[in-house]
Design a protein around this motif. Structure first.
Motif, PDB file in Angstrom:
ATOM      1  N   VAL A  98      40.063  43.325  39.635  1.00 34.09           N
ATOM      2  CA  VAL A  98      38.779  43.914  39.275  1.00 34.09           C
ATOM      3  C   VAL A  98      39.055  44.912  38.156  1.00 34.09           C
ATOM      4  O   VAL A  98      39.963  45.736  38.259  1.00 34.09           O
ATOM      5  N   TYR A  99      38.281  44.810  37.086  1.00 34.85           N
ATOM      6  CA  TYR A  99      38.451  45.681  35.928  1.00 34.85           C
ATOM      7  C   TYR A  99      37.151  46.441  35.678  1.00 34.85           C
ATOM      8  O   TYR A  99      36.075  45.953  35.997  1.00 34.85           O
ATOM      9  N   TYR A 100      37.286  47.593  35.040  1.00 36.46           N
ATOM     10  CA  TYR A 100      36.111  48.381  34.673  1.00 36.46           C
ATOM     11  C   TYR A 100      36.275  48.900  33.253  1.00 36.46           C
ATOM     12  O   TYR A 100      37.344  49.361  32.870  1.00 36.46           O
ATOM     13  N   SER A 101      35.211  48.809  32.472  1.00 33.55           N
ATOM     14  CA  SER A 101      35.190  49.364  31.126  1.00 33.55           C
ATOM     15  C   SER A 101      34.063  50.372  31.033  1.00 33.55           C
ATOM     16  O   SER A 101      32.920  50.070  31.396  1.00 33.55           O
ATOM     17  N   ARG A 102      34.378  51.555  30.544  1.00 33.78           N
ATOM     18  CA  ARG A 102      33.349  52.577  30.366  1.00 33.78           C
ATOM     19  C   ARG A 102      32.373  52.202  29.250  1.00 33.78           C
ATOM     20  O   ARG A 102      31.266  52.695  29.212  1.00 33.78           O
ATOM     21  N   PHE A 103      32.804  51.322  28.353  1.00 30.57           N
ATOM     22  CA  PHE A 103      31.922  50.852  27.295  1.00 30.57           C
ATOM     23  C   PHE A 103      30.821  50.017  27.939  1.00 30.57           C
ATOM     24  O   PHE A 103      31.058  48.950  28.472  1.00 30.57           O
ATOM     25  N   ASN A 104      29.635  50.521  27.963  1.00 32.18           N
ATOM     26  CA  ASN A 104      28.462  49.915  28.588  1.00 32.18           C
ATOM     27  C   ASN A 104      28.638  49.668  30.085  1.00 32.18           C
ATOM     28  O   ASN A 104      27.935  48.864  30.674  1.00 32.18           O
ATOM     29  N   SER A 105      29.611  50.327  30.686  1.00 34.59           N
ATOM     30  CA  SER A 105      29.800  50.304  32.138  1.00 34.59           C
ATOM     31  C   SER A 105      29.857  48.876  32.692  1.00 34.59           C
ATOM     32  O   SER A 105      29.004  48.441  33.448  1.00 34.59           O
ATOM     33  N   ILE A 106      30.884  48.156  32.286  1.00 32.66           N
ATOM     34  CA  ILE A 106      31.053  46.750  32.664  1.00 32.66           C
ATOM     35  C   ILE A 106      32.099  46.624  33.767  1.00 32.66           C
ATOM     36  O   ILE A 106      33.180  47.201  33.685  1.00 32.66           O
ATOM     37  N   ILE A 107      31.770  45.838  34.784  1.00 32.10           N
ATOM     38  CA  ILE A 107      32.731  45.475  35.830  1.00 32.10           C
ATOM     39  C   ILE A 107      33.038  43.997  35.651  1.00 32.10           C
ATOM     40  O   ILE A 107      32.134  43.173  35.472  1.00 32.10           O
ATOM     41  N   LEU A 108      34.315  43.656  35.692  1.00 35.01           N
ATOM     42  CA  LEU A 108      34.761  42.270  35.581  1.00 35.01           C
ATOM     43  C   LEU A 108      35.565  41.914  36.823  1.00 35.01           C
ATOM     44  O   LEU A 108      36.529  42.609  37.161  1.00 35.01           O
ATOM     45  N   PHE A 109      35.134  40.860  37.491  1.00 42.30           N
ATOM     46  CA  PHE A 109      35.900  40.307  38.600  1.00 42.30           C
ATOM     47  C   PHE A 109      36.603  39.056  38.094  1.00 42.30           C
ATOM     48  O   PHE A 109      35.954  38.116  37.634  1.00 42.30           O
ATOM     49  N   GLU A 110      37.936  39.061  38.161  1.00 46.15           N
ATOM     50  CA  GLU A 110      38.726  37.879  37.856  1.00 46.15           C
ATOM     51  C   GLU A 110      38.963  37.213  39.202  1.00 46.15           C
ATOM     52  O   GLU A 110      39.569  37.810  40.100  1.00 46.15           O
ATOM     53  N   CYS A 111      38.453  35.990  39.364  1.00 42.82           N
ATOM     54  CA  CYS A 111      38.438  35.405  40.700  1.00 42.82           C
ATOM     55  C   CYS A 111      38.552  33.885  40.632  1.00 42.82           C
ATOM     56  O   CYS A 111      38.610  33.320  39.541  1.00 42.82           O
ATOM     57  N   GLY A 112      38.566  33.242  41.798  1.00 40.74           N
ATOM     58  CA  GLY A 112      38.677  31.791  41.805  1.00 40.74           C
ATOM     59  C   GLY A 112      38.155  31.150  43.071  1.00 40.74           C
ATOM     60  O   GLY A 112      38.096  31.769  44.130  1.00 40.74           O
ATOM     61  N   ILE A 113      37.744  29.904  42.910  1.00 43.07           N
ATOM     62  CA  ILE A 113      37.368  29.039  44.023  1.00 43.07           C
ATOM     63  C   ILE A 113      38.122  27.735  43.810  1.00 43.07           C
ATOM     64  O   ILE A 113      37.967  27.081  42.778  1.00 43.07           O
ATOM     65  N   LYS A 114      38.953  27.395  44.780  1.00 38.28           N
ATOM     66  CA  LYS A 114      39.778  26.187  44.721  1.00 38.28           C
ATOM     67  C   LYS A 114      40.563  26.147  43.414  1.00 38.28           C
ATOM     68  O   LYS A 114      41.339  27.036  43.135  1.00 38.28           O
ATOM     69  N   ASP A 115      40.348  25.134  42.577  1.00 41.53           N
ATOM     70  CA  ASP A 115      41.151  24.980  41.356  1.00 41.53           C
ATOM     71  C   ASP A 115      40.466  25.536  40.105  1.00 41.53           C
ATOM     72  O   ASP A 115      40.911  25.292  38.998  1.00 41.53           O
ATOM     73  N   LYS A 116      39.413  26.317  40.290  1.00 45.03           N
ATOM     74  CA  LYS A 116      38.703  26.883  39.148  1.00 45.03           C
ATOM     75  C   LYS A 116      38.835  28.401  39.127  1.00 45.03           C
ATOM     76  O   LYS A 116      38.847  29.056  40.161  1.00 45.03           O
ATOM     77  N   ILE A 117      38.925  28.934  37.925  1.00 40.77           N
ATOM     78  CA  ILE A 117      38.982  30.381  37.718  1.00 40.77           C
ATOM     79  C   ILE A 117      37.620  30.817  37.194  1.00 40.77           C
ATOM     80  O   ILE A 117      36.993  30.115  36.389  1.00 40.77           O
ATOM     81  N   TYR A 118      37.175  31.993  37.660  1.00 44.08           N
ATOM     82  CA  TYR A 118      35.894  32.539  37.210  1.00 44.08           C
ATOM     83  C   TYR A 118      36.089  33.946  36.676  1.00 44.08           C
ATOM     84  O   TYR A 118      36.849  34.731  37.240  1.00 44.08           O
ATOM     85  N   MET A 119      35.391  34.240  35.603  1.00 46.02           N
ATOM     86  CA  MET A 119      35.288  35.587  35.063  1.00 46.02           C
ATOM     87  C   MET A 119      33.845  36.009  35.285  1.00 46.02           C
ATOM     88  O   MET A 119      32.930  35.424  34.682  1.00 46.02           O
ATOM     89  N   PHE A 120      33.651  36.979  36.158  1.00 43.85           N
ATOM     90  CA  PHE A 120      32.320  37.401  36.594  1.00 43.85           C
ATOM     91  C   PHE A 120      32.073  38.798  36.036  1.00 43.85           C
ATOM     92  O   PHE A 120      32.626  39.770  36.516  1.00 43.85           O
ATOM     93  N   TYR A 121      31.258  38.889  34.961  1.00 43.02           N
ATOM     94  CA  TYR A 121      30.966  40.143  34.266  1.00 43.02           C
ATOM     95  C   TYR A 121      29.621  40.697  34.728  1.00 43.02           C
ATOM     96  O   TYR A 121      28.640  39.961  34.784  1.00 43.02           O
ATOM     97  N   ILE A 122      29.593  41.991  35.005  1.00 48.70           N
ATOM     98  CA  ILE A 122      28.339  42.672  35.304  1.00 48.70           C
ATOM     99  C   ILE A 122      28.234  43.840  34.326  1.00 48.70           C
ATOM    100  O   ILE A 122      29.067  44.742  34.322  1.00 48.70           O
ATOM    101  N   ASP A 123      27.219  43.805  33.504  1.00 48.63           N
ATOM    102  CA  ASP A 123      27.029  44.754  32.412  1.00 48.63           C
ATOM    103  C   ASP A 123      26.032  45.845  32.823  1.00 48.63           C
ATOM    104  O   ASP A 123      25.098  45.587  33.569  1.00 48.63           O
ATOM    105  N   GLY A 124      26.208  47.055  32.328  1.00 49.08           N
ATOM    106  CA  GLY A 124      25.247  48.130  32.551  1.00 49.08           C
ATOM    107  C   GLY A 124      25.208  48.651  33.980  1.00 49.08           C
ATOM    108  O   GLY A 124      24.156  49.016  34.486  1.00 49.08           O
ATOM    109  N   CYS A 125      26.356  48.713  34.619  1.00 48.08           N
ATOM    110  CA  CYS A 125      26.412  49.181  36.014  1.00 48.08           C
ATOM    111  C   CYS A 125      26.131  50.683  36.087  1.00 48.08           C
ATOM    112  O   CYS A 125      26.676  51.462  35.310  1.00 48.08           O
TER     113      CYS A 125
END
Length: 135
Positions: A98-125
């Motif tokens: 899990v990453y956080y950027s103070r620039f526009n308060s973004i949270i990024l979850f680096e995650c996966g389901i089975k054989d796929k990788i997902y980058m899940f960004y939430i902006d303006g937290c």
């Protein structure tokens, strides 16, 4: 501060078992919990059932305007929040980082389901709340 709230816990090798959302919040369920962190920053033990509620800035007309989800498999594509929620209903979502950027308060979850990788960004937290529930 959101960064401090996020970094109180460890997320590596934890599983999101449900994702839901409304107009201004994304709710993540961790049935097996997340990791408590000791004073040295080491993961101690798993908590009880955990619910994380991420609130986003009200300037976004819809929650889907502040979320981006990239699926990385044999191909790279963007998927909708609704599709992502449905995938998590069928299978657990393993969290790598899990990453956080103070620039526009973004949270990024680096995650996966089975054989796929997902980058899940939430902006303006604007808020990150952690609740421990007895199930």
């Amino acid at each position: 501060m959101i960064y401090d709230k996020i970094m109180k816990f460890g997320y590596h090798d934890t599983d999101v078992t449900g994702i839901s959302y409304d107009e201004s919040r994304i709710i993540l369920d961790f049935e097996k919990g997340i990791y408590d962190i000791d004073a040295l920053g080491r993961e101690k033990c798993l908590t009880s059932f955990t619910k994380i509620i991420i609130t986003v800035d009200t300037r976004y007309a819809k929650i889907t305007n502040c979320v981006e989800i990239f699926e990385i498999g044999r191909k790279f594509k963007t998927i909708s929040l609704e599709t992502f929620c449905n995938l998590v209903k069928k299978s657990t979502l393993g969290i790598d980082n899990v990453y956080y950027s103070r620039f526009n308060s973004i949270i990024l979850f680096e995650c996966g389901i089975k054989d796929k990788i997902y980058m899940f960004y939430i902006d303006g937290c604007t808020n990150f709340e952690v609740f421990f529930l007895d199930k």
